[in-house]
Enzyme design. Sequence first.
Site, PDB file in Angstrom:
ATOM      1  N   GLU A  96      -0.293  16.268  30.926  1.00  0.00           N
ATOM      2  CA  GLU A  96      -0.917  17.024  29.824  1.00  0.00           C
ATOM      3  C   GLU A  96       0.133  17.704  28.964  1.00  0.00           C
ATOM      4  OE1 GLU A  96      -2.178  19.968  27.350  1.00  0.00           O
ATOM      5  OE2 GLU A  96      -1.190  20.591  29.179  1.00  0.00           O
ATOM      6  N   GLU A  97       1.234  18.122  29.610  1.00  0.00           N
ATOM      7  CA  GLU A  97       2.271  18.869  28.881  1.00  0.00           C
ATOM      8  C   GLU A  97       3.115  17.961  27.987  1.00  0.00           C
ATOM      9  OE1 GLU A  97       2.556  22.111  28.929  1.00  0.00           O
ATOM     10  OE2 GLU A  97       1.576  22.791  30.767  1.00  0.00           O
TER      11      GLU A  97
ATOM     12  N   ASP B 176      -0.056  17.830  36.052  1.00  0.00           N
ATOM     13  CA  ASP B 176       1.406  17.925  35.920  1.00  0.00           C
ATOM     14  C   ASP B 176       1.922  19.356  35.938  1.00  0.00           C
ATOM     15  OD1 ASP B 176      -0.056  18.036  33.469  1.00  0.00           O
ATOM     16  OD2 ASP B 176       1.801  17.821  32.330  1.00  0.00           O
TER      17      ASP B 176
ATOM     18  N   HIS C 281       3.268  29.551  31.559  1.00  0.00           N
ATOM     19  CA  HIS C 281       4.615  29.011  31.307  1.00  0.00           C
ATOM     20  C   HIS C 281       5.714  30.026  31.633  1.00  0.00           C
ATOM     21  CE1 HIS C 281       3.542  25.324  28.615  1.00  0.00           C
ATOM     22  NE2 HIS C 281       2.571  25.584  29.478  1.00  0.00           N
TER      23      HIS C 281
END
Length: 441
Positions: free
Chosen positions: A172-173, A114, A402
Amino acid sequence: MRNRTSLAVRLSYPAIGLALFGLAPLGLLAVDAKTSQRLDQEIEKVRPEIVKIRRFIHMNPELGNREYETAKLVASKLTSLGFEVKTGVARTGVVALLRGGRPGPTVAIRADMDALPIQETTSVPFKSLNPGVMHACGHDVHTSIALGAAMVLVNVKDKIKGNIKFIFQPSEEGAPADEEGGAELMIKEGVLENPTVGAIFGLHVWPENVGQAFFSTGNIMAGADSFEIQIKGRSAHGARPHDGLDAIVMAAEVILALQTVVSRAVDPIDPAVLTIGKIQGGTRSNIIAEKVVMEGTVRALSDTNRRKIPQLMESVVKNITQAFGATSSLNYKQSNPPVFNHPEFGETMQPTLVEVLGKDKVLPLPPQMVAEDFSYYAQKIPGFYFFLGVKAPGQASAAPLHNPNFLPDERSLPVGIKLMCHLALDALEKQNPPEPEPSDL
Ligand SMILES: [Zn+2]
Ligand SMILES: [Zn+2]
């Protein structure tokens, strides 16, 4: 560096995986020179295609539980290699099994697929075509490395003493609100069964030099919880505070007191973080606010802190607001557990990292307060999770994870593929010979 609190976790750790796995003595390097050379040649062959695949995934990032095109690409590649492929696992997950030429247990290589809701600001020709969505956590690299390892390992199938399961995981996030997703759902849907997986490998890109890897045993990433606090006072005219119960003043007291949970009430050498990232309250400058809602996250490495912090928070929020005569609520949600690198399995497999990269290129990393849902797998079976350098050597610093400018160096792809191939092969080679099957008679 091992966290001193990891012992408690280790003691309560299920030993099923290792028992199933029965590892041979430490330091026994398994892959012979010929196979190792063969792997190098195969990696060199797949490298251009993997770079292309990684760029395609990077250009077409998809958010958690919506990895439709990424999953399609992964599944079609794995199918073309002749793997047994399952799609739609935990919504968009793909799981593929490579059966080796010799009998043995199963190990897994896991990648996440993702992307994040971030607008990319790099200027690479393959920058995201999906506005507001970007592979800023490097999951495009993770997916490509796992796929590359599959493409390489299928060519040394006869050498594989057991099976290798490739797990391509969505979300996963974190799944979108009101949806399940990620590692927890993958496990619920049986990804560690049929055949039973004895141990699992995962990696994360890290903004340090290409060619380096970072590994420590114990709890290496924090557990991540989330919470919402509501404070309910009573509104009044801003000039007559004594007629109301000011939720904003109470919120200010609560925020400061909550910081003392970390600074005064937990062991300073057992790290914890408490962050309030969102606060909303009040309606107008001259009205005493009736309500404040705050949201935040708690990160902790030890079970002790994970148990203690919510209790302390409950007491702080309740007692402060009660002192003002108001009411409050704390909605605390435990999410990812800490990522735990199994010490015995870690010590058995770390020589593989050293063998592939060289002693000075494998470095310890102190526990990080970020989280990863790989922790769910590593709670069930021995997990080995490491960080892979992706900064161009010579570059002073790289954009962090990020960040809209995050840009991993592609030279990390063959390094990651090589490490994953060697780890999986060595893990299978190092296990003790399986017990003979009981006779049918
Ligand atoms: Zn991330
Ligand atoms: Zn990530």
